[in-house]
Design an enzyme around this catalytic site. Structure first.
Site, PDB file in Angstrom:
ATOM      1  N   GLU A 127       0.811  -1.234   0.000  1.00  0.00           N
ATOM      2  CA  GLU A 127       0.000   0.000   0.000  1.00  0.00           C
ATOM      3  C   GLU A 127       0.844   1.284   0.000  1.00  0.00           C
TER       4      GLU A 127
ATOM      5  N   CYS B 167     -16.396   3.944   7.725  1.00  0.00           N
ATOM      6  CA  CYS B 167     -15.130   3.300   8.132  1.00  0.00           C
ATOM      7  C   CYS B 167     -13.953   4.184   7.724  1.00  0.00           C
TER       8      CYS B 167
ATOM      9  N   TYR C 150       3.537   1.932   1.948  1.00  0.00           N
ATOM     10  CA  TYR C 150       4.190   2.267   3.221  1.00  0.00           C
ATOM     11  C   TYR C 150       5.696   1.993   3.129  1.00  0.00           C
TER      12      TYR C 150
ATOM     13  N   LEU D 246     -28.352  14.927   5.093  1.00  0.00           N
ATOM     14  CA  LEU D 246     -28.827  13.578   5.415  1.00  0.00           C
ATOM     15  C   LEU D 246     -28.059  12.555   4.596  1.00  0.00           C
TER      16      LEU D 246
ATOM     17  N   GLN E 163     -18.113   5.215   3.899  1.00  0.00           N
ATOM     18  CA  GLN E 163     -18.603   6.423   4.560  1.00  0.00           C
ATOM     19  C   GLN E 163     -18.390   6.438   6.076  1.00  0.00           C
TER      20      GLN E 163
ATOM     21  N   ARG F  96      10.408   4.293  -7.379  1.00  0.00           N
ATOM     22  CA  ARG F  96       9.568   5.486  -7.281  1.00  0.00           C
ATOM     23  C   ARG F  96      10.001   6.373  -6.111  1.00  0.00           C
TER      24      ARG F  96
ATOM     25  N   GLY G 192     -34.569  11.452   7.347  1.00  0.00           N
ATOM     26  CA  GLY G 192     -34.753  12.692   6.592  1.00  0.00           C
ATOM     27  C   GLY G 192     -35.905  13.549   7.064  1.00  0.00           C
TER      28      GLY G 192
ATOM     29  N   ARG H 250       2.599  -8.893   3.989  1.00  0.00           N
ATOM     30  CA  ARG H 250       1.655  -8.285   3.033  1.00  0.00           C
ATOM     31  C   ARG H 250       2.486  -7.738   1.887  1.00  0.00           C
TER      32      ARG H 250
ATOM     33  N   HIS I 106      -1.501   3.844  -1.651  1.00  0.00           N
ATOM     34  CA  HIS I 106      -2.589   4.773  -1.312  1.00  0.00           C
ATOM     35  C   HIS I 106      -2.645   5.955  -2.272  1.00  0.00           C
TER      36      HIS I 106
HETATM   37  P1  FAD Z   1     -36.189   7.675   2.613  1.00  0.00           P
HETATM   38  O1  FAD Z   1     -35.141   6.806   2.046  1.00  0.00           O
HETATM   39  O2  FAD Z   1     -36.628   8.840   1.825  1.00  0.00           O
HETATM   40  O3  FAD Z   1     -37.434   6.754   2.977  1.00  0.00           O
HETATM   41  C1  FAD Z   1     -38.667   7.280   3.349  1.00  0.00           C
HETATM   42  C2  FAD Z   1     -39.729   6.228   3.084  1.00  0.00           C
HETATM   43  O4  FAD Z   1     -40.964   6.675   3.632  1.00  0.00           O
HETATM   44  C3  FAD Z   1     -40.008   5.996   1.613  1.00  0.00           C
HETATM   45  O5  FAD Z   1     -39.961   4.616   1.322  1.00  0.00           O
HETATM   46  C4  FAD Z   1     -41.408   6.573   1.383  1.00  0.00           C
HETATM   47  O6  FAD Z   1     -42.118   5.900   0.355  1.00  0.00           O
HETATM   48  C5  FAD Z   1     -42.010   6.321   2.742  1.00  0.00           C
HETATM   49  N1  FAD Z   1     -43.203   7.156   3.058  1.00  0.00           N
HETATM   50  C6  FAD Z   1     -43.344   8.486   2.865  1.00  0.00           C
HETATM   51  N2  FAD Z   1     -44.563   8.868   3.292  1.00  0.00           N
HETATM   52  C7  FAD Z   1     -45.187   7.756   3.762  1.00  0.00           C
HETATM   53  C8  FAD Z   1     -46.465   7.512   4.344  1.00  0.00           C
HETATM   54  N3  FAD Z   1     -47.358   8.459   4.530  1.00  0.00           N
HETATM   55  N4  FAD Z   1     -46.755   6.260   4.731  1.00  0.00           N
HETATM   56  C9  FAD Z   1     -45.883   5.246   4.566  1.00  0.00           C
HETATM   57  N5  FAD Z   1     -44.675   5.433   3.993  1.00  0.00           N
HETATM   58  C10 FAD Z   1     -44.323   6.672   3.621  1.00  0.00           C
HETATM   59  N6  FAD Z   1     -26.844   8.018   1.051  1.00  0.00           N
HETATM   60  C11 FAD Z   1     -25.666   7.597   1.467  1.00  0.00           C
HETATM   61  O7  FAD Z   1     -25.412   7.554   2.658  1.00  0.00           O
HETATM   62  N7  FAD Z   1     -24.725   7.182   0.568  1.00  0.00           N
HETATM   63  C12 FAD Z   1     -24.935   7.199  -0.748  1.00  0.00           C
HETATM   64  O8  FAD Z   1     -24.057   6.834  -1.525  1.00  0.00           O
HETATM   65  C13 FAD Z   1     -26.187   7.648  -1.214  1.00  0.00           C
HETATM   66  N8  FAD Z   1     -26.453   7.698  -2.525  1.00  0.00           N
HETATM   67  C14 FAD Z   1     -27.663   8.135  -2.933  1.00  0.00           C
HETATM   68  C15 FAD Z   1     -27.925   8.161  -4.297  1.00  0.00           C
HETATM   69  C16 FAD Z   1     -29.162   8.581  -4.747  1.00  0.00           C
HETATM   70  C17 FAD Z   1     -29.414   8.633  -6.219  1.00  0.00           C
HETATM   71  C18 FAD Z   1     -30.166   8.952  -3.824  1.00  0.00           C
HETATM   72  C19 FAD Z   1     -31.518   9.396  -4.294  1.00  0.00           C
HETATM   73  C20 FAD Z   1     -29.903   8.933  -2.471  1.00  0.00           C
HETATM   74  C21 FAD Z   1     -28.648   8.535  -2.023  1.00  0.00           C
HETATM   75  N9  FAD Z   1     -28.327   8.522  -0.677  1.00  0.00           N
HETATM   76  C22 FAD Z   1     -27.124   8.070  -0.262  1.00  0.00           C
HETATM   77  C23 FAD Z   1     -29.236   9.084   0.332  1.00  0.00           C
HETATM   78  C24 FAD Z   1     -29.973   8.018   1.128  1.00  0.00           C
HETATM   79  O9  FAD Z   1     -30.650   7.164   0.269  1.00  0.00           O
HETATM   80  C25 FAD Z   1     -30.895   8.719   2.113  1.00  0.00           C
HETATM   81  O10 FAD Z   1     -30.141   9.488   2.995  1.00  0.00           O
HETATM   82  C26 FAD Z   1     -31.731   7.738   2.915  1.00  0.00           C
HETATM   83  O11 FAD Z   1     -32.484   6.916   2.064  1.00  0.00           O
HETATM   84  C27 FAD Z   1     -32.659   8.465   3.857  1.00  0.00           C
HETATM   85  O12 FAD Z   1     -33.386   7.521   4.572  1.00  0.00           O
HETATM   86  P2  FAD Z   1     -34.825   7.806   5.206  1.00  0.00           P
HETATM   87  O13 FAD Z   1     -35.275   6.516   5.736  1.00  0.00           O
HETATM   88  O14 FAD Z   1     -34.745   8.958   6.130  1.00  0.00           O
HETATM   89  O15 FAD Z   1     -35.742   8.306   4.010  1.00  0.00           O
HETATM   90  P1  NAP Z   2     -26.745  18.120  -1.226  1.00  0.00           P
HETATM   91  O1  NAP Z   2     -25.480  17.419  -1.045  1.00  0.00           O
HETATM   92  O2  NAP Z   2     -27.242  18.999  -0.142  1.00  0.00           O
HETATM   93  O3  NAP Z   2     -26.604  18.961  -2.565  1.00  0.00           O
HETATM   94  C1  NAP Z   2     -27.606  19.789  -3.033  1.00  0.00           C
HETATM   95  C2  NAP Z   2     -27.081  20.630  -4.194  1.00  0.00           C
HETATM   96  O4  NAP Z   2     -28.122  21.488  -4.613  1.00  0.00           O
HETATM   97  C3  NAP Z   2     -25.914  21.494  -3.853  1.00  0.00           C
HETATM   98  O5  NAP Z   2     -25.003  21.434  -4.941  1.00  0.00           O
HETATM   99  C4  NAP Z   2     -26.489  22.904  -3.722  1.00  0.00           C
HETATM  100  O6  NAP Z   2     -25.431  23.705  -4.189  1.00  0.00           O
HETATM  101  C5  NAP Z   2     -27.712  22.846  -4.605  1.00  0.00           C
HETATM  102  N1  NAP Z   2     -28.854  23.629  -4.090  1.00  0.00           N
HETATM  103  C6  NAP Z   2     -29.351  23.629  -2.839  1.00  0.00           C
HETATM  104  N2  NAP Z   2     -30.428  24.453  -2.759  1.00  0.00           N
HETATM  105  C7  NAP Z   2     -30.611  24.975  -3.999  1.00  0.00           C
HETATM  106  C8  NAP Z   2     -31.547  25.900  -4.548  1.00  0.00           C
HETATM  107  N3  NAP Z   2     -32.502  26.434  -3.809  1.00  0.00           N
HETATM  108  N4  NAP Z   2     -31.419  26.206  -5.843  1.00  0.00           N
HETATM  109  C9  NAP Z   2     -30.449  25.683  -6.608  1.00  0.00           C
HETATM  110  N5  NAP Z   2     -29.540  24.820  -6.133  1.00  0.00           N
HETATM  111  C10 NAP Z   2     -29.613  24.465  -4.839  1.00  0.00           C
HETATM  112  O7  NAP Z   2     -27.908  17.094  -1.514  1.00  0.00           O
HETATM  113  P2  NAP Z   2     -28.031  15.880  -2.512  1.00  0.00           P
HETATM  114  O8  NAP Z   2     -27.039  15.917  -3.596  1.00  0.00           O
HETATM  115  O9  NAP Z   2     -29.456  15.889  -2.867  1.00  0.00           O
HETATM  116  O10 NAP Z   2     -27.718  14.642  -1.618  1.00  0.00           O
HETATM  117  C11 NAP Z   2     -28.537  14.320  -0.496  1.00  0.00           C
HETATM  118  C12 NAP Z   2     -27.756  13.511   0.483  1.00  0.00           C
HETATM  119  O11 NAP Z   2     -27.533  12.207  -0.067  1.00  0.00           O
HETATM  120  C13 NAP Z   2     -26.414  14.129   0.719  1.00  0.00           C
HETATM  121  O12 NAP Z   2     -26.393  14.787   1.963  1.00  0.00           O
HETATM  122  C14 NAP Z   2     -25.468  12.991   0.678  1.00  0.00           C
HETATM  123  O13 NAP Z   2     -24.904  12.744   1.943  1.00  0.00           O
HETATM  124  C15 NAP Z   2     -26.266  11.775   0.260  1.00  0.00           C
HETATM  125  N6  NAP Z   2     -25.570  11.185  -0.883  1.00  0.00           N
HETATM  126  C16 NAP Z   2     -24.331  10.724  -0.701  1.00  0.00           C
HETATM  127  C17 NAP Z   2     -23.644  10.194  -1.753  1.00  0.00           C
HETATM  128  C18 NAP Z   2     -22.266   9.642  -1.554  1.00  0.00           C
HETATM  129  O14 NAP Z   2     -21.635   9.268  -2.518  1.00  0.00           O
HETATM  130  N7  NAP Z   2     -21.769   9.555  -0.356  1.00  0.00           N
HETATM  131  C19 NAP Z   2     -24.206  10.145  -2.995  1.00  0.00           C
HETATM  132  C20 NAP Z   2     -25.481  10.649  -3.162  1.00  0.00           C
HETATM  133  C21 NAP Z   2     -26.141  11.169  -2.085  1.00  0.00           C
HETATM  134  P3  NAP Z   2     -25.501  25.284  -4.322  1.00  0.00           P
HETATM  135  O15 NAP Z   2     -26.260  25.725  -3.113  1.00  0.00           O
HETATM  136  O16 NAP Z   2     -24.088  25.755  -4.365  1.00  0.00           O
HETATM  137  O17 NAP Z   2     -26.168  25.527  -5.607  1.00  0.00           O
HETATM  138 FE1  SF4 Z   3     -19.631   1.097   4.082  1.00  0.00          FE
HETATM  139 FE2  SF4 Z   3     -17.419   0.678   5.516  1.00  0.00          FE
HETATM  140 FE3  SF4 Z   3     -19.726  -0.324   6.360  1.00  0.00          FE
HETATM  141 FE4  SF4 Z   3     -18.578  -1.383   4.259  1.00  0.00          FE
HETATM  142  S1  SF4 Z   3     -17.775  -1.358   6.326  1.00  0.00           S
HETATM  143  S2  SF4 Z   3     -20.729  -0.813   4.433  1.00  0.00           S
HETATM  144  S3  SF4 Z   3     -17.629   0.386   3.337  1.00  0.00           S
HETATM  145  S4  SF4 Z   3     -19.200   1.844   6.143  1.00  0.00           S
END
Ligand code: FAD
Ligand code: NAP
Ligand code: SF4
Length: 673
Positions: free
Chosen positions: A166, A343, A168, A657, A341, A177, A650, A216, A254
């Protein structure tokens, strides 16, 4: 009969036996440096030992002060330091496993001004320039390795692992290198491998024949001026002669700009490297990197690519991994999704490591779910990560849980995340929670939106609201056009997306959408395609295993990624994975614009201002990825029902979030309700 006979087969090392082929790879947890951390570490390891692991390797322990990774990092150099290690070794032996202590000298990766390296060559990932080691310092370091190993033996360890990969210190000596010396430890390959060989011989002389020494070995450096395959084989053979018991695989320095463990790396993508060495060496070899299920582990062993498999993060995700595999219950395994995220991102922020999908990891004495003496009838609204986690852990405690989900599937936004190319592992978390919901007999009601009238019809004691978030909408001129859509509509396939697209918002989801829309393929996990994309040459013709040129694929669309902030795009992405997302966007030739003000959308495209200057982006689709707001529309009517109410995930706080917080909040509420 287990479906994983090769995984569970004992391994005879002559003087000792391992109960199976599973090595829990080295992970620094942060507990090593906490006050009272070794007691917690003992619990952490004991759970993994009881869970069936054959051999555990600890996080890296420095052999001397200047070899520390960080100023406060753990070191084993003096007899008074032995006591706390005994707590750990005793616990692991009680759990039926064996344990080796990893000795790690960070070399120029040391995050302090006292770092040492073969030559005064700064690493691209640390701010400190190391001093070149004098001959006296080299000899002293070899002695320190041997002393550390002898103390490890006294502490009850079954062996040591010498960290030689890695990037080290030892790796730095092996490769030109960093090694620019002209004395006995530099120049020819024989001189460059003198240090690792002298370290192994010195350790063997101190500990005797009946003590495991794992080395390793960096089998694939993935950097310029790394080792050639012939050199790696030559070193492997010399290490056997020097007295190592097992050779473990190291992949990539790394500082390499090729992902090696992130979720977008195909499962078992580097087993071919260990296989190349297997044809040449006779000591047991361990395959590593992105092995996260018993199925892929079994396949690697059954096909003869390696004698053991190393998994590290999968044991953060599930301490019972091996026992579940042995009982043919791989469906019940909480699978590591490779997100880093909780670890590695924590480790790099000097926080205690844990796991996104298992908040108990490294908190074994602090987060528990004992049976409750007063079971309650609990209604949970929403089966996203927060709601599912709460429901499972509360039901484990003996509460009677009813989980209401408005859609026809559990998982919430994870059902969108799993559609991003390279994020397919998110499926596994949904599968795991589904399995646990059934196991703990949670009353799951799909297609059932929870509202006040449902609550009035059934006798619940408390309500947990986990209704998540809704995408933020932007009310600007022309944004009512069907060509302005949300990321949810795109990922659910509800709308047509054109060839020229502007993405508003460059957070994690904006980056993910750019990847999704820029890819020709819905999955990027086909190994040969992935090797080409990242420039890995599996014929190993060049040093370091690098191809002459990476071959990124032609982007599927013309994309613009926009944000209002003036800072670099993607600044808030994960510490250990953000660079990968940024590189993928470069491969997709995405135009990144910052400091943007949004004006309007019309037939010409998206009108914006940058530094008060009007610009027109001639796009046919705008995708809004501008963050989210809490989904609280029903809160007022729910409050009127008068039940004690808890908000998690959320719906509690939408800003920043992620699933790590959502799942952890679910677990913490289940612990105290
Ligand atoms: P949600 O996942 O929004 O779940 C809420 C649930 O409540 C839904 O199933 C909805 O249908 C249900 N619900 C709403 N109203 C009602 C009702 N009245 N009755 C019954 N059910 C209801 N997070 C990461 O940490 N790492 C990532 O890499 C990552 N990548 C992401 C990529 C994408 C494209 C997206 C969209 C999100 C990503 N996230 C990621 C964010 C992550 O998915 C959210 O932070 C997480 O799902 C939030 O969990 P939650 O349970 O609070 O809400
Ligand atoms: P986010 O990280 O809060 O990004 C929102 C983006 O929208 C920012 O670029 C912000 O930048 C812009 N924005 C906010 N308010 C706005 C407004 N009123 N008008 C125009 N632009 C606006 O949220 P997200 O991308 O939706 O992700 C949600 C959560 O999912 C994140 O917190 C993240 O932790 C999680 N997630 C994580 C991963 C991962 O790889 N770890 C991947 C996907 C999602 P400006 O304000 O500069 O425009
Ligand atoms: Fe994500 Fe690390 Fe948990 Fe694996 S061990 S799911 S990489 S936080």
């Amino acid at each position: 009969m287990s479906g994983f006979p090769h995984l569970l087969e004992p391994l005879d090392l002559g003087f000792t036996q391992l109960r199976n082929r599973v090595l829990m790879g080295s992970m620094h947890t942060g507990l090593e440096e906490e006050k009272g951390g070794f007691e917690k570490l003992a619990h952490f390891y004991k759970e993994r030992a009881l869970g069936g692991v054959g051999l555990i390797v600890t996080g890296g322990i420095a052999p001397n002060f200047r070899g520390r990774l960080a100023p406060n990092a753990c070191q084993l150099s003096f007899p008074w330091q032995v006591g706390k290690h005994k707590i750990v070794t005793r616990a692991v032996h009680e759990g039926g496993a064996k344990i080796c202590m990893q000795i790690l000298h960070a070399g120029r990766y040391g995050y302090h001004p006292f770092s040492l390296a073969p030559s005064k060559v700064k690493s691209p990932i640390t701010p400190f320039t190391p001093s070149a080691m004098s001959l006296r310092q080299i000899r002293g370091t070899i002695k320190d390795y041997a002393t550390s190993a002898e103390l490890a033996k006294r502490a009850g360890y079954d062996g040591v692992e010498v960290m030689g990969s890695e990037g080290y210190l030892i790796n730095q000596f092996i490769c030109e290198r960093v090694n620019q010396r002209s004395d006995d430890y530099g120049g020819s390959f024989a001189n460059r491998i003198r240090l690792p060989l002298e370290i192994v011989r010195a350790i063997r002389a101190k500990v005797g024949p009946e003590f495991i020494i794992i080395f390793r070995l960096s089998m694939l450096d993935l950097v310029d001026k790394g080792s050639s395959l012939e050199e790696v084989i030559e070193l492997g053979k010399a290490l056997e002669q020097a007295g190592v018991t097992i050779i473990n695989t190291g992949i990539g320095w790394h500082e390499a700009r090729i992902p090696t463990i992130a979720t977008s790396v195909p499962r078992g993508a580097f087993a071919w490297v260990t296989e190349r060495l297997k044809k040449e060496l006779s000591v047991p070899l361990v395959a590593t990197n992105r092995i996260n299920t018993p199925e892929i582990a079994e396949q690697i062993l059954a096909s003869g690519q390696a004698d053991m498999v190393s998994m590290a993060r999968p044991f953060l995700a599930d301490p019972e991994f091996v026992n579940k595999a042995a009982a043919n219950q791989s469906e019940a395994i909480n699978t590591c999704i490779g997100c880093n995220q909780a670890c590695l991102d924590h480790t790099f922020s000097l926080k205690r490591a844990t796991c996104l999908v298992n908040p108990r990891a490294c908190y074994e004495t602090e987060i528990n779910f004992p049976k409750t003496e007063s079971p309650k009838r609990l209604a949970v609204m929403g089966a996203g990560p927060a709601g599912m986690a709460f429901a499972v852990y509360a039901a484990e405690r003996g509460h009677k849980v009813t989980l209401f989900e408005a859609r026809d599937e559990v998982g919430g936004q994870f059902n969108l995340a799993r559609k991003i190319p390279g994020k397919e592992e998110f499926n596994e978390t949904i599968r795991y929670f589904k399995n646990r919901l059934a196991h703990f007999k949670v009353d799951l009601r799909l297609n059932t939106p929870l509202n006040a009238s449902v609550l009035r019809d059934e006798p619940f004691d408390e309500l947990v609201v986990a209704s998540g978030v809704v995408p933020r909408e932007l009310n600007l001129p022309g944004f009512d056009s069907p060509k302005v859509v949300s990321y949810q509509q795109v990922l659910r396939g509800e709308v047509e997306v054109g060839q020229r697209v502007a993405l508003i918002g460059a957070g994690g989801i904006g980056f993910d959408l750019a990847h999704f829309l820029g890819e020709q393929e819905s999955s990027t996990l086909e190994p040969e395609r992935w090797y080409r994309q990242w420039g890995i040459d599996t014929s190993y013709a060049e040093r370091g295993g690098l191809a002459k040129q990476a071959q990124a694929h032609a982007p599927a669309r013309e994309l613009y990624l926009l944000q209002r902030k003036k800072s670099k795009l993607g600044k808030g992405l994960g510490k250990t994975t953000g660079w990968i997302h940024r590189m993928v966007l470069k491969q997709h030739k995405v135009t990144e614009l910052r400091g943007v003000s949004y004006e309007r959308f019309d037939d010409q495209g998206l009108h914006i201002l940058i530094d008060d200057k009007p610009q027109l982006l001639p796009v046919d689709t705008v995708v809004i990825c501008a963050g989210q707001e809490s989904n609280r529309a029903l809160l007022p009517e729910l409050e009127e029902c008068g039940l004690p109410m808890h908000l998690i995930g959320g719906v509690d706080v939408a800003a920043e979030l992620d699933a790590k917080r959502a799942i952890r909040q679910g677990a913490e509420l289940a612990m105290r309700i």
